[in-house]
Every structure is written in structure tokens, then in C-alpha cells.
Write an enzyme that holds these catalytic residues in place. Structure first.
Site, short mmCIF file in Angstrom:
data_model
loop_
_atom_site.label_atom_id
_atom_site.label_comp_id
_atom_site.label_asym_id
_atom_site.label_seq_id
_atom_site.Cartn_x
_atom_site.Cartn_y
_atom_site.Cartn_z
N GLU A 92 -32.89 -47.33 -5.68
CA GLU A 92 -32.99 -48.71 -5.22
C GLU A 92 -31.59 -49.27 -5.04
O GLU A 92 -30.77 -49.27 -5.97
CB GLU A 92 -33.77 -49.56 -6.23
CG GLU A 92 -33.84 -51.03 -5.89
CD GLU A 92 -34.34 -51.28 -4.47
OE1 GLU A 92 -33.57 -51.88 -3.68
OE2 GLU A 92 -35.48 -50.88 -4.16
N ASP A 124 -28.01 -46.04 -2.63
CA ASP A 124 -28.63 -45.80 -1.33
C ASP A 124 -29.44 -44.51 -1.41
O ASP A 124 -28.93 -43.48 -1.87
CB ASP A 124 -27.53 -45.68 -0.28
CG ASP A 124 -28.05 -45.61 1.14
OD1 ASP A 124 -29.21 -45.20 1.34
OD2 ASP A 124 -27.28 -45.94 2.06
N ASP A 142 -39.74 -45.76 1.89
CA ASP A 142 -40.32 -47.05 2.27
C ASP A 142 -39.24 -48.10 2.07
O ASP A 142 -39.32 -48.95 1.19
CB ASP A 142 -41.56 -47.36 1.42
CG ASP A 142 -42.23 -48.66 1.84
OD1 ASP A 142 -41.84 -49.22 2.88
OD2 ASP A 142 -43.13 -49.12 1.11
#
Length: 224
Positions: A92, A124, A142
Site C-alpha cells: 500500500e 508501490d 486493484d
């Protein structure tokens, strides 16, 4: 109608500002007036997790990478179907999203980030993929509303030929790259196939009850 309440905001590295709102018991994260995610529509995010894991069900101790955390629906779905020997990495980029999961959205998160099978990386997801050749049985993406850098321009590299080649190298034999999208994208399917994947495009409803808009998940496995 219950008014929408702003809870907090965060700057996406290399991108726009995202804002967390609450309306009653529902939460939503908005980027540039686009509702990026919401607790009202989580069926397709859960399907991303369960359907990807179904494709690696024969692996006794699977290693799964999820990028990014979002509202945790995909992570919780994965944890619900993988066994006790699984290793699940969550990449995240925005630390505030993790803080929201442990703060105002703790009831939604249900402690999933503290599951002993989970490793959280504040980075990342492209970097997490690149540093682990042959490291994962499944990579679940996602981080945008589809295969383009909606959240930030740098995300385009995930869906470009070079990024797909890196993802392919990060998968173990029989592994799967799963990509969530709000809409179909024929050009992206072509890129996946050109990268050496066999592609299964699945349409899923946004809500758990089978209602709401139709989203798309691509499950790309290594060609024989």
C-alpha cells in the site's frame, strides 16, 4: 438523506488528493470527484480475492501479493480461503489508508492487517513485484479503476508491456496475475496475451447481492 461527512484526506505520492468520507455506516474514498471505492460496493473486490485463490487452490503454502489495501475487502476474502501456511503481502503506497483501516474504519477492517499470515509493505506495488522474481503464486492488482493510471500516472507502468513482463517473471509456475477493472478494455487483453498470458475475462457485479454495476476481472495465467 444522511449527509456525507468528511473524515480525512491524504496526498497520493505523485498523484492527487484522496478523501475519506462517511455517510451513516458507509465509507467512501474519493479522488478528484471519482468514487474510487465504497463499502456499499465490495462484491467484485471480494471476487478478486476468492476467484484468484481458486486458481491456485492446489498450492499448499501459497504466496499472494495484493496491491493495494483499499478497504481490505480483497485481503479479507483471500484470508478466508487460503490455509494457515499462506503468506499474504499487502503493498500500500498511501500510509493514511492503513491508518484509516486501524482508526475510523476498524470495524470494517476486522483486524485483517494483524493476521499472522499478513505482511504489510508501505510501498508501490510495482516495486514489490520487481524485487521478487518467481516469488508469488498470485498477484492481485486493484490500485486504479482499470488498466490505466487513474490514481497516479506512474501506475501506467503496471499495465504496459514492460510491467506485464515483470509481473510474469514474479510468478511461480502456474501462477496468476489478477487485475480488477471498472470496465472492459480490449487493448489491455491484447497486451496480456502478447506478454505470454492465457487470459480469462470474468464479469462480476459490484454488490454482494448480485446488483449494481458490472465490473471486470482479468485472470492471466502463464501460457503452457
Amino acid at each position: 438523506m444522511v449527509p456525507r461527512e468528511m473524515i480525512d484526506s491524504a496526498r497520493i505520492p505523485g498523484g492527487d488528493e484522496m478523501t475519506l468520507y462517511r455517510r451513516g455506516d458507509d465509507f467512501m474514498i474519493v479522488v478528484d470527484r471519482n468514487e474510487l471505492m465504497s463499502t456499499r460496493m465490495n462484491g467484485s473486490e471480494e471476487a478478486l480475492g476468492t476467484m484468484a485463490c481458486a486458481r491456485i487452490a492446489g498450492v499448499a503454502a501459497p504466496r499472494v501479493l495484493i496491491g493495494g489495501y483499499g478497504m481490505g475487502f480483497t485481503l479479507r476474502a483471500v484470508l478466508g480461503v487460503v490455509g494457515p501456511k499462506a503468506e499474504v503481502t499487502v503493498a500500500e503506497l498511501v500510509p493514511e489508508i492503513l491508518a484509516w483501516a486501524r482508526g475510523p474504519m476498524a470495524a470494517v477492517a476486522k483486524g485483517c492487517l494483524d493476521d499472522p499470515r499478513v505482511r504489510v509493505v508501505e510501498a508501490d506495488v510495482a516495486e514489490a513485484i520487481a524485487v521478487a522474481p518467481g516469488g508469488y503464486d498470485a498477484i492481485l492488482l486493484d490500485v486504479d479503476n482499470g488498466p490505466d493510471g487513474l490514481v497516479r500516472v506512474e501506475n501506467n507502468r503496471l499495465y504496459a508491456p514492460r510491467g506485464l513482463a515483470v509481473a510474469r517473471a514474479a510468478l511461480r509456475p502456474g501462477g496468476v496475475l489478477a487485475v480488477w477493472s471498472a470496465a472492459p478494455d480490449a487493448r489491455f487483453v491484447t497486451r496480456l496475451k502478447s506478454a505470454g498470458f492465457v487470459v480469462d475475462e470474468v464479469a462480476v457485479k459490484a454488490r454482494q447481492n448480485g446488483k449494481g454495476p458490472r465490473h471486470v476481472i482479468w485472470f492471466a495465467t502463464l501460457a503452457g
